[in-house]
Motif scaffolding. Structure first.
Motif, PDB file in Angstrom:
ATOM      1  N   ARG A 156      23.944  18.448   6.626  1.00  0.00           N
ATOM      2  CA  ARG A 156      23.546  19.956   6.827  1.00  0.00           C
ATOM      3  C   ARG A 156      22.555  20.441   5.552  1.00  0.00           C
ATOM      4  N   SER A 157      22.264  19.284   4.808  1.00  0.00           N
ATOM      5  CA  SER A 157      21.470  19.775   3.453  1.00  0.00           C
ATOM      6  C   SER A 157      20.032  19.833   3.914  1.00  0.00           C
TER       7      SER A 157
ATOM      8  N   THR B 207      36.859  26.002  13.968  1.00  0.00           N
ATOM      9  CA  THR B 207      36.175  25.282  12.684  1.00  0.00           C
ATOM     10  C   THR B 207      36.673  26.603  11.679  1.00  0.00           C
ATOM     11  N   ASP B 208      36.721  26.335  10.432  1.00  0.00           N
ATOM     12  CA  ASP B 208      37.047  27.182   9.575  1.00  0.00           C
ATOM     13  C   ASP B 208      36.675  28.545   9.934  1.00  0.00           C
ATOM     14  N   GLU B 209      35.388  28.997  10.075  1.00  0.00           N
ATOM     15  CA  GLU B 209      34.762  30.180  10.464  1.00  0.00           C
ATOM     16  C   GLU B 209      35.205  30.740  11.665  1.00  0.00           C
ATOM     17  N   ASN B 210      35.487  29.774  12.677  1.00  0.00           N
ATOM     18  CA  ASN B 210      35.918  30.338  14.159  1.00  0.00           C
ATOM     19  C   ASN B 210      37.301  29.492  14.426  1.00  0.00           C
ATOM     20  N   PRO B 211      38.362  30.150  14.091  1.00  0.00           N
ATOM     21  CA  PRO B 211      39.810  29.540  14.330  1.00  0.00           C
ATOM     22  C   PRO B 211      40.022  29.287  15.958  1.00  0.00           C
TER      23      PRO B 211
ATOM     24  N   ASN C 294      18.448  29.591  13.188  1.00  0.00           N
ATOM     25  CA  ASN C 294      19.920  29.606  12.854  1.00  0.00           C
ATOM     26  C   ASN C 294      20.443  29.310  11.647  1.00  0.00           C
ATOM     27  N   ILE C 295      20.948  30.315  10.938  1.00  0.00           N
ATOM     28  CA  ILE C 295      21.529  29.967   9.627  1.00  0.00           C
ATOM     29  C   ILE C 295      22.861  30.255   9.729  1.00  0.00           C
ATOM     30  N   PHE C 296      23.922  29.090   9.450  1.00  0.00           N
ATOM     31  CA  PHE C 296      25.409  29.240   9.642  1.00  0.00           C
ATOM     32  C   PHE C 296      26.007  28.611   8.794  1.00  0.00           C
ATOM     33  N   HIS C 297      27.458  28.736   8.871  1.00  0.00           N
ATOM     34  CA  HIS C 297      28.467  27.868   8.090  1.00  0.00           C
ATOM     35  C   HIS C 297      29.257  27.222   9.128  1.00  0.00           C
TER      36      HIS C 297
ATOM     37  N   GLU D 184      30.376  24.463   5.288  1.00  0.00           N
ATOM     38  CA  GLU D 184      28.947  23.946   4.849  1.00  0.00           C
ATOM     39  C   GLU D 184      27.753  24.615   5.642  1.00  0.00           C
ATOM     40  N   LEU D 185      26.926  24.906   4.602  1.00  0.00           N
ATOM     41  CA  LEU D 185      25.520  25.767   5.146  1.00  0.00           C
ATOM     42  C   LEU D 185      24.894  24.832   5.972  1.00  0.00           C
ATOM     43  N   GLY D 186      24.474  25.538   7.059  1.00  0.00           N
ATOM     44  CA  GLY D 186      23.686  24.791   7.969  1.00  0.00           C
ATOM     45  C   GLY D 186      22.528  25.640   8.282  1.00  0.00           C
ATOM     46  N   HIS D 187      21.236  25.065   8.755  1.00  0.00           N
ATOM     47  CA  HIS D 187      20.101  25.805   8.853  1.00  0.00           C
ATOM     48  C   HIS D 187      19.321  25.257   9.956  1.00  0.00           C
ATOM     49  N   GLU D 188      18.932  25.679  11.081  1.00  0.00           N
ATOM     50  CA  GLU D 188      18.305  24.698  12.253  1.00  0.00           C
ATOM     51  C   GLU D 188      17.075  25.884  12.640  1.00  0.00           C
ATOM     52  N   LEU D 189      16.082  25.422  13.155  1.00  0.00           N
ATOM     53  CA  LEU D 189      15.055  25.899  14.034  1.00  0.00           C
ATOM     54  C   LEU D 189      15.308  25.350  15.421  1.00  0.00           C
ATOM     55  N   VAL D 190      15.530  26.258  16.330  1.00  0.00           N
ATOM     56  CA  VAL D 190      15.981  26.019  17.858  1.00  0.00           C
ATOM     57  C   VAL D 190      14.779  26.473  18.838  1.00  0.00           C
TER      58      VAL D 190
END
Length: 158
Positions: free
Chosen positions: A8-9, A35-39, A83-86, A90-96
């Motif tokens: 995800r870097s 996930t940690d962010e979405n139990p 889409n910028i998310f965790h 971990e930080l993630g960044h996508e162009l969709v």
């Protein structure tokens, strides 16, 4: 919870599709594990990463074929969302690149699955377009205006 093996870097390029059910009230999503962010887990549009040398359109056609064993009809490009998310911290960044289309065969109303590139099997569900009774988030978040627009369009055509 174990960390994902996805790097995800870097900013990733993805292609995803909105598939509205023939009844005009639901759209297709994968139902993903907590996930940690979405139990309670989360929903994500169908699609995946664009491979080197592959066009956005080629990517969504390939992803749908690989994951669902389906063909896309009436494919239409809607736009691009960021889409910028965790994900598990971990930080993630996508162009969709976002598409709309119909699938053949259409996944079943209950019990349908898709197969990820790592071989894992993930349930797919038909999520309500209006999200009234849905208690898990939809990703990418920025697709919400397109989902709302398709819901209004479907209601107006009934």
């Amino acid at each position: 919870m174990p960390k994902s093996s996805i790097d995800r870097s870097r900013i990733r390029v993805k292609a995803m599709i909105i598939v509205v059910h023939e009844d005009g009230t639901r759209h297709l999503v994968s139902s993903n594990a907590p996930t940690d962010e979405n139990p309670h887990g989360f929903h994500r549009l169908i699609g995946g990463s664009v491979e080197l040398g592959e066009s956005l359109q080629e990517a969504i056609i390939r992803e749908v074929d690989e994951e669902l064993g389906a063909r896309i009809h009436d494919l239409r490009h809607l736009g691009v969302v960021e889409n910028i998310f965790h994900y598990n911290g971990e930080l993630g960044h996508e162009l969709v690149a976002l598409y709309k289309g119909r699938l053949d065969p259409t996944p079943a109303d209950k019990g349908a699955t898709l197969t990820e590139s790592d071989g894992s099997v993930v349930p797919v569900v038909w999520r309500s377009l209006d999200d009234v009774d849905v208690h898990v988030p939809l990703y990418p978040v920025a697709v919400r205006p397109w989902i709302d627009s398709l819901g209004r369009h479907s209601r107006n055509n009934r």
